[in-house]
Scaffold this motif. Structure first.
Motif, short mmCIF file in Angstrom:
data_model
loop_
_atom_site.label_atom_id
_atom_site.label_comp_id
_atom_site.label_asym_id
_atom_site.label_seq_id
_atom_site.Cartn_x
_atom_site.Cartn_y
_atom_site.Cartn_z
N LYS B 118 0.84 -1.20 0.00
CA LYS B 118 0.00 0.00 0.00
C LYS B 118 0.87 1.26 0.00
N ASN B 119 1.90 1.27 0.84
CA ASN B 119 2.77 2.45 0.92
C ASN B 119 3.47 2.70 -0.41
N LEU B 120 3.84 1.64 -1.05
CA LEU B 120 4.52 1.75 -2.34
C LEU B 120 3.59 2.39 -3.37
N VAL B 121 2.37 1.90 -3.39
CA VAL B 121 1.38 2.46 -4.31
C VAL B 121 1.16 3.94 -3.98
N VAL B 132 -2.96 11.77 -2.19
CA VAL B 132 -3.24 10.46 -1.61
C VAL B 132 -3.71 10.62 -0.17
N VAL B 133 -4.84 10.02 0.13
CA VAL B 133 -5.35 10.00 1.51
C VAL B 133 -5.16 8.57 2.01
N ASP B 134 -4.15 8.39 2.84
CA ASP B 134 -3.77 7.04 3.29
C ASP B 134 -4.50 6.73 4.59
N GLY B 157 -8.73 3.00 -3.49
CA GLY B 157 -7.86 1.85 -3.70
C GLY B 157 -7.84 0.97 -2.46
N LEU B 158 -8.04 -0.33 -2.66
CA LEU B 158 -8.04 -1.29 -1.54
C LEU B 158 -6.89 -2.26 -1.72
#
Lengths: 250, 220
Positions: B118-121, B132-134, B157-158
């Motif tokens: 996820k962090n990579l994306v 990006v809202v993580d 994104g999931l």
């Protein structure tokens, strides 16, 4: 050198595993990151060196198992009775344990330090080193499980017994939710691992599962070709690893 | 001027952050993305042109990643170089003179604690000009729903690593689609495939970070 184990109450054993028992090399980590052995470009080769130098001081390896009776009920072929409770492991896993009459319910961890380090590095603007640390931590955790498995096999051999391959909730069609029941068979706080509400282990770099034992049990390779779970991450990882190791080591 | 822009693109692609950065070895001592961006803005290269140059660099490294010519560490170095550029561009985003392409809400689904993918994306998507809202890891459906409400027009994104958490992913996709049918959802992670994504009702599947970028860019 054979591993040392100490017996705990209720047929539980703690196995001593050190960093050097894992035998993780720079080439292993290069391959894990995608490179060929000996070919990771700088600065990534140096990052791997740094992680391997730091790891012995940061790893908090804990490993152990508990022996419990195991059987496959004649009227429920899709699971196993392990230490009392019935686990719906699916027929593939249950079939692999057909000749076993005892299970080593195991758990192991490398502790939280490396995942904290990886997370801190990523947060501090060093994502590449953080990724290398995280990848190495996964390798250490998987290798810890493999070394523990070999240790259980050696201990069982002394008793004239063989072992199966190891399986964990989440493998094949075995629901990861049964992890909680599996942990109920281990002493409280075994190896310092706790479960989240959704039954995942903390520290994250931990492995749990079962190894079957019995007098006529043989260890066979994983048989992913028999499993219908096409999206299985374990199959993907194993297939990828096998082909990469073949490609990169020649 | 175009040479400066091309140099900037190359620095992003190669992950050359600044002059002090020792990586990559063949660019040691040369200006990196940080200095080149400062110079470009001083020399009246507009922030939009700077951003476009960087996006091109990210596109190139993403394509090389897709061809297995480079691996995650190189991708992360490119993302880090991109971050150095974004520090210069932040005032332009804040003033509204440069606009993000859109909002991308990203999280690892409930029951899953893995965050590296996820962090990579997140880094690569941000490097391509998206906000990006993580939401982090182990995210329940309501967390996504609340985030979608707070970011109208967003894409979601999931991420999941575990086969067994795919059921949770499907629930989240359905929840989002029930409440916000217009919101596009992309899923990714080791156990996923395009088929699995379609079956659970997602609009897209990202096999790698560049796949996520391609999907996002196709929506703008």
């Amino acid at each position: 050198m054979p591993l040392r184990q100490s017996r705990q109450p209720d047929d539980a054993y703690v196995v001593e595993i050190g960093f050097h028992d894992l035998g993780v090399t720079k080439a292993d980590l290069e391959i894990r990151l995608g490179y060929e052995a000996g070919r990771a470009p700088e600065p990534f080769g140096g990052m791997i060196d740094e992680v391997l130098a730091e790891a012995p001081g940061r790893l908090g390896i804990q490993a152990g198992y508990r022996l419990v009776p195991l059987s496959r009920p004649a009227d429920k072929r899709d699971g196993l009775l392990i230490g009392g409770p019935f686990f719906r492991t699916g027929t593939i896993v249950a079939g692999e344990f057909a000749r076993a009459d005892e299970a080593a319910v195991f758990a192991c961890t490398i502790g939280p330090s490396l995942e904290t380090w990886a997370s801190d590095l990523t947060g501090d603007g060093e994502p590449a080193l953080g990724f290398v640390v995280d990848s190495a931590a996964s390798e250490f955790a998987e290798r810890t499980a493999a070394v523990l498995h070999d240790g259980v096999a050696a201990f069982m051999r002394e008793r004239g017994r063989g072992v199966t391959n190891r399986y964990s909730p989440g493998y094949c069609t075995w629901d990861v939710g049964e992890q909680r029941t599996l942990f109920s068979l281990l002493p409280d706080g075994f190896c310092g691992i706790r479960l989240t509400e959704s039954a995942l282990m903390v520290p994250v770099k931990s492995v749990s599962g079962i190894i079957g034992t019995g007098k006529s049990v043989e260890r066979r390779d994983y048989r992913c070709d028999r499993c219908g779970v096409e999206e299985c991450v374990w199959r993907a990882v194993r297939t990828k690893k096998k082909s990469e190791t073949t490609d990169k080591r020649g | 001027m175009s040479e400066l822009v091309e140099q900037l693109t190359m620095c992003i692609e190669r992950g050359k952050i600044n002059a002090a950065a020792p990586y990559p070895a063949d660019l040691r001592g040369r200006e990196g993305a940080d200095e080149l961006t400062a110079r470009a803005l001083r020399e009246s290269v507009g922030p939009d042109a700077v951003l476009a140059a960087c996006n091109e660099g990210m596109r190139r490294i993403g394509e090389r990643f897709g061809r297995n010519e480079v691996f995650v560490p190189e991708l992360l170095m490119a993302a880090k170089a991109m971050k150095a550029v974004m520090a210069h561009l932040r005032p332009f985003f804040q003033s509204g003179s440069v606009k993000a392409k859109g909002s991308f809400i990203l999280g690892t689904v409930a029951g899953d604690l893995h965050d590296i993918g996820k962090n990579l994306v997140a880094m690569v998507v941000e490097g391509n000009g998206w906000e990006v809202v993580d939401l982090g890891v182990d995210c329940k459906p309501q967390k996504f729903v609340d985030a979608v409400k707070a970011h109208p027009g967003c894409t979601v994104g999931l991420s999941a690593l575990l086969t067994t958490t795919m059921a949770n992913m499907e629930k989240i996709v359905k929840e989002i689609k029930e409440q916000f049918p217009e919101v596009r959802v992309i899923v990714g992670g080791a156990p996923l495939s395009a088929d699995a994504a379609a079956k659970m009702g997602a609009d897209g599947y990202g096999a790698d970070p560049q796949g996520a970028v391609a999907f996002l860019n196709s929506t703008t």
